[in-house]
Every structure is written in C-alpha cells, then in structure tokens.
Design a protein around this motif. Structure first.
Motif, PDB file in Angstrom:
ATOM      1  N   PRO A 152      65.035  61.427   0.561  1.00 33.25           N
ATOM      2  CA  PRO A 152      66.119  61.525  -0.059  1.00 33.25           C
ATOM      3  C   PRO A 152      66.535  60.409  -0.287  1.00 33.25           C
ATOM      4  CG  PRO A 152      66.650  62.535   2.200  1.00 33.25           C
ATOM      5  CD  PRO A 152      65.133  62.892   1.337  1.00 33.25           C
ATOM      6  N   ALA A 153      67.531  59.634  -1.524  1.00 29.81           N
ATOM      7  CA  ALA A 153      67.649  58.704  -1.961  1.00 29.81           C
ATOM      8  C   ALA A 153      69.585  58.596  -1.512  1.00 29.81           C
ATOM      9  CB  ALA A 153      67.032  57.349  -2.738  1.00 29.81           C
ATOM     10  N   LEU A 154      70.240  57.878  -0.784  1.00 35.08           N
ATOM     11  CA  LEU A 154      71.558  57.937  -0.413  1.00 35.08           C
ATOM     12  C   LEU A 154      72.410  57.003  -0.890  1.00 35.08           C
ATOM     13  CD1 LEU A 154      74.219  59.258   0.598  1.00 35.08           C
ATOM     14  CD2 LEU A 154      73.734  58.546   3.117  1.00 35.08           C
ATOM     15  N   PHE A 155      72.892  56.232  -2.143  1.00 29.57           N
ATOM     16  CA  PHE A 155      73.013  55.464  -2.635  1.00 29.57           C
ATOM     17  C   PHE A 155      74.879  55.547  -2.574  1.00 29.57           C
ATOM     18  CE2 PHE A 155      68.889  55.663  -4.433  1.00 29.57           C
ATOM     19  CZ  PHE A 155      68.582  54.183  -4.554  1.00 29.57           C
ATOM     20  N   HIS A 156      75.403  54.471  -2.172  1.00 23.60           N
ATOM     21  CA  HIS A 156      76.723  54.009  -2.279  1.00 23.60           C
ATOM     22  C   HIS A 156      77.464  53.711  -3.818  1.00 23.60           C
ATOM     23  CE1 HIS A 156      80.737  52.221  -1.159  1.00 23.60           C
ATOM     24  NE2 HIS A 156      80.710  52.120  -2.760  1.00 23.60           N
ATOM     25  N   THR A 157      78.699  55.067  -3.473  1.00 22.04           N
ATOM     26  CA  THR A 157      79.146  54.578  -5.808  1.00 22.04           C
ATOM     27  C   THR A 157      80.183  54.503  -5.504  1.00 22.04           C
ATOM     28  OG1 THR A 157      79.018  56.928  -5.724  1.00 22.04           O
ATOM     29  CG2 THR A 157      77.148  56.389  -6.526  1.00 22.04           C
ATOM     30  N   GLY A 158      80.909  54.076  -6.421  1.00 22.66           N
ATOM     31  CA  GLY A 158      81.475  53.488  -6.656  1.00 22.66           C
ATOM     32  C   GLY A 158      82.792  53.037  -5.522  1.00 22.66           C
ATOM     33  N   GLN A 159      84.396  52.347  -5.668  1.00 17.44           N
ATOM     34  CA  GLN A 159      84.893  51.388  -4.972  1.00 17.44           C
ATOM     35  C   GLN A 159      84.099  51.592  -3.019  1.00 17.44           C
ATOM     36  OE1 GLN A 159      87.119  49.182  -5.027  1.00 17.44           O
ATOM     37  NE2 GLN A 159      88.865  49.081  -3.580  1.00 17.44           N
ATOM     38  N   GLU A 191      61.485  63.871  -9.086  1.00 20.30           N
ATOM     39  CA  GLU A 191      61.367  64.222  -7.755  1.00 20.30           C
ATOM     40  C   GLU A 191      61.466  64.148  -7.019  1.00 20.30           C
ATOM     41  OE1 GLU A 191      58.140  61.068  -9.215  1.00 20.30           O
ATOM     42  OE2 GLU A 191      59.908  62.341  -9.615  1.00 20.30           O
ATOM     43  N   LEU A 192      62.805  62.486  -6.973  1.00 19.97           N
ATOM     44  CA  LEU A 192      62.795  61.823  -6.260  1.00 19.97           C
ATOM     45  C   LEU A 192      64.232  62.531  -5.587  1.00 19.97           C
ATOM     46  CD1 LEU A 192      63.532  59.540  -4.268  1.00 19.97           C
ATOM     47  CD2 LEU A 192      64.037  58.553  -6.223  1.00 19.97           C
ATOM     48  N   THR A 193      65.144  63.087  -4.725  1.00 22.48           N
ATOM     49  CA  THR A 193      66.459  63.690  -4.245  1.00 22.48           C
ATOM     50  C   THR A 193      67.494  62.059  -4.202  1.00 22.48           C
ATOM     51  OG1 THR A 193      65.582  65.843  -3.378  1.00 22.48           O
ATOM     52  CG2 THR A 193      67.956  64.433  -2.798  1.00 22.48           C
ATOM     53  N   VAL A 194      68.666  62.419  -5.307  1.00 20.73           N
ATOM     54  CA  VAL A 194      69.472  61.248  -5.402  1.00 20.73           C
ATOM     55  C   VAL A 194      70.610  62.049  -4.873  1.00 20.73           C
ATOM     56  CG1 VAL A 194      70.494  59.768  -6.435  1.00 20.73           C
ATOM     57  CG2 VAL A 194      68.037  59.931  -6.978  1.00 20.73           C
ATOM     58  N   VAL A 195      71.557  61.299  -3.714  1.00 17.76           N
ATOM     59  CA  VAL A 195      72.966  62.014  -3.508  1.00 17.76           C
ATOM     60  C   VAL A 195      73.837  60.770  -3.690  1.00 17.76           C
ATOM     61  CG1 VAL A 195      74.123  62.269  -1.445  1.00 17.76           C
ATOM     62  CG2 VAL A 195      71.550  62.435  -1.770  1.00 17.76           C
ATOM     63  N   LEU A 196      74.657  60.611  -4.385  1.00 10.76           N
ATOM     64  CA  LEU A 196      75.900  59.741  -4.145  1.00 10.76           C
ATOM     65  C   LEU A 196      76.636  59.772  -4.047  1.00 10.76           C
ATOM     66  CD1 LEU A 196      76.162  60.911  -8.703  1.00 10.76           C
ATOM     67  CD2 LEU A 196      74.584  59.711  -7.580  1.00 10.76           C
ATOM     68  N   ALA A 197      77.074  58.656  -2.540  1.00  6.49           N
ATOM     69  CA  ALA A 197      77.748  58.602  -1.701  1.00  6.49           C
ATOM     70  C   ALA A 197      79.166  58.354  -2.386  1.00  6.49           C
ATOM     71  CB  ALA A 197      77.569  57.597  -0.642  1.00  6.49           C
ATOM     72  N   HIS A 198      79.888  59.042  -1.706  1.00  6.60           N
ATOM     73  CA  HIS A 198      81.094  59.307  -1.719  1.00  6.60           C
ATOM     74  C   HIS A 198      82.197  59.993  -3.280  1.00  6.60           C
ATOM     75  CE1 HIS A 198      80.714  56.880   0.997  1.00  6.60           C
ATOM     76  NE2 HIS A 198      80.123  55.327   0.389  1.00  6.60           N
TER      77      HIS A 198
END
Length: 288
Positions: A152-159, A191-198
């Motif tokens: 998976p790919a974990l991406f910071h999101t938001g403030q 096919e890529l798991t994307v995690v939106l952090a926060h």
C-alpha cells in the motif's frame, strides 16, 4: 506477527530520530509541529524505544520516516536502516519505506529494493512536505512499482502541523495534500491500495467520497484526537466506511493511549470498533 497477541494496529507512527542521533526534520520544523500539537513529550524516541512503548501496550506499529530531501534540503533518515532495525522487533513493528518522488527512476529502483531486500510492507508519502502533486504522471512509474510489489501507499492529506505558524508556512503548500489529487491515482491504479492519512480537513467530505467510491482507498484516523473528529467522519467510520478506516495515532505527537482513550468516547456501534482498531489494518497490510 501473532495477531491474536495484539489488541490493535497503529498504522501511523513516525520515526523522528535514528540510532545516530540524526533527526527527520530540522529544529524549526520540529518546534513548529510540537507547538501546533501542543506536544510536550519527547519527540525523538529511537526505534527501540518505539518498540518498547508499543509492546507494553499490545499494539503493533507501522513505522516510517518521510524522505523530503529535494524539497527541504534536509537529509532524510534512512528507510533501509529503519527496516533493518525493525527486523529485531517483528512481533510489534511493521516497517514502511519512503522515497523522494523527485528522484525519478532512482526512487522507483530504490522502492523495489526496499521491498525485495528489506521487507518493507508499504510506503509513506507527504505531498505537502515533499512538494509534489501526486497525480502528476511523472510519478506514475513509482506507483506502478508499488502496485507490482503489492504494497500500500500511505499519503498525508489535509492540513499539516509541519510549518504551521511560520511565515509562509516555511513554503509548505497545503494544496498538494488535497485528497482529490489521489482520486486520480486510485482510479488509474485500481490494483494499488491507497490510504488517505488523517482527517482530511478542509477536504473531509472529499476524502469520504473517494473512500466510498474507490474499493482500493482507505482512510487512517491519525493526527487528531478522536474527540475532535468532524462529525461526518465519525458517522462514516461507524457506518458506510467501517471496513475502510484504520486506527492511527501520529506518534510521537499523539500517543496511542491518548488516542484510544478518546476513541472510546465516540458514539460507534460495537461491531465497528474491532474493525477500525485491528481487522481492517491487518487486511490492508496483508497480515490477515
């Protein structure tokens, strides 16, 4: 890793100091984020210290740094060293890698080595700190490599608290962390798991919409005390997204024990709690 021996999986734990005393950010940015979070605790526990903290609480921890060398000029901590150190704590630590997207083909090759040679289970990106638009096709070869590796790919999101309160936010641009940019990535790489952090404030509704629409998109709940979660996020976490949200603390800025104490006060159905605290993360990380 023995899942039965764990009460939870924290999907968002920062390593901010390595075994050589090097820090993940320069002092001004460390101080700014500490002030933003009103954090008075030790910001720089070693990986061994993190392992001990989490083992005592029967919580597994996904650990990582952020390689923002090109954007900040500050040398990144080594993801290779983090993975090697985490290998001494396989009962409790799950290493993620980080590569600088601006490194181009070198980032792609390094990502592949981190998976095949060091056993990392995913990758962390911070578009605002790393100063890149994640839906720019220049970075698609990197996502292709992660999708091929099945991590998976974990991406910071938001403030972000990094640069908060400084003139110009130290040049850090929030727009790079708009989750709608990741809707493109999730659509182009199903096919890529994307995690939106926060909680993705000020784009919380967008994040909920993306996670509802895209089967490969999840949300981690780190970076905020649960008592401050936007109400629509609480409703979604206990309802339509109960299988799509993940416990995360943002340690060391927020401790898992503080997060869990506040989480206990949320109005959620009992069936949602074990999913959020452990079962969803075990599935995303390939541990189940």
């Amino acid at each position: 890793m023995d899942l039965d021996a764990l009460d939870a999986i924290d999907t968002h734990v920062h390593v901010e100091q390595d075994g050589h005393g090097r820090r993940a950010l320069d002092q001004e940015l460390l101080d700014a984020s500490a002030a933003y979070f009103k954090s008075g605790r030790d910001r720089t526990p070693t990986l061994d210290g993190i392992a001990g903290h989490y083992r005592a609480r029967r919580i597994a921890a996904v650990v990582f740094t952020v390689d923002a060398t090109a954007a900040t000029g500050h040398p990144a901590l080594s993801s290779e060293e983090i993975a090697e150190a985490a290998a001494a704590h396989t009962d409790i630590l799950i290493p993620f890698g980080s590569v600088d997207p601006h490194a181009g083909r070198a980032a792609v090759n390094r990502a592949r080595r981190l998976v095949s040679g060091y056993g990392v289970r995913g990758f962390k990106f911070h578009p605002s700190l790393q100063a890149f638009e994640p839906n720019d096709r220049r970075y698609y070869p990197l996502y292709e490599a992660l999708a091929e590796a099945g991590v998976p790919a974990l991406f910071h999101t938001g403030q972000t608290g990094i640069g908060a309160g400084l003139p110009g936010g130290r040049g850090i641009k929030l727009r790079y962390s708009d989750p709608m940019l990741l809707d493109d990535v999730a659509a182009d790489f199903p096919e890529l798991t994307v995690v939106l952090a926060h909680p993705s404030v000020p784009w919380q509704d967008e994040a909920i919409s993306i996670a509802t629409h895209k089967a490969n998109v999840y949300i981690d709940l780190s970076g905020w005390s649960p008592k401050y979660f936007p109400p629509q996020l609480v409703r979604a976490a206990g309802g339509i997204l109960r299988r799509k949200v993940l416990f995360g603390s943002d340690f060391p800025l927020i401790t898992p024990e503080r997060w869990l104490a506040d989480f206990a006060g949320l109005d959620l159905k009992d069936e949602a709690r074990p999913l959020i605290l452990k079962e969803n993360a075990a599935r995303v990380l390939g541990l189940a």
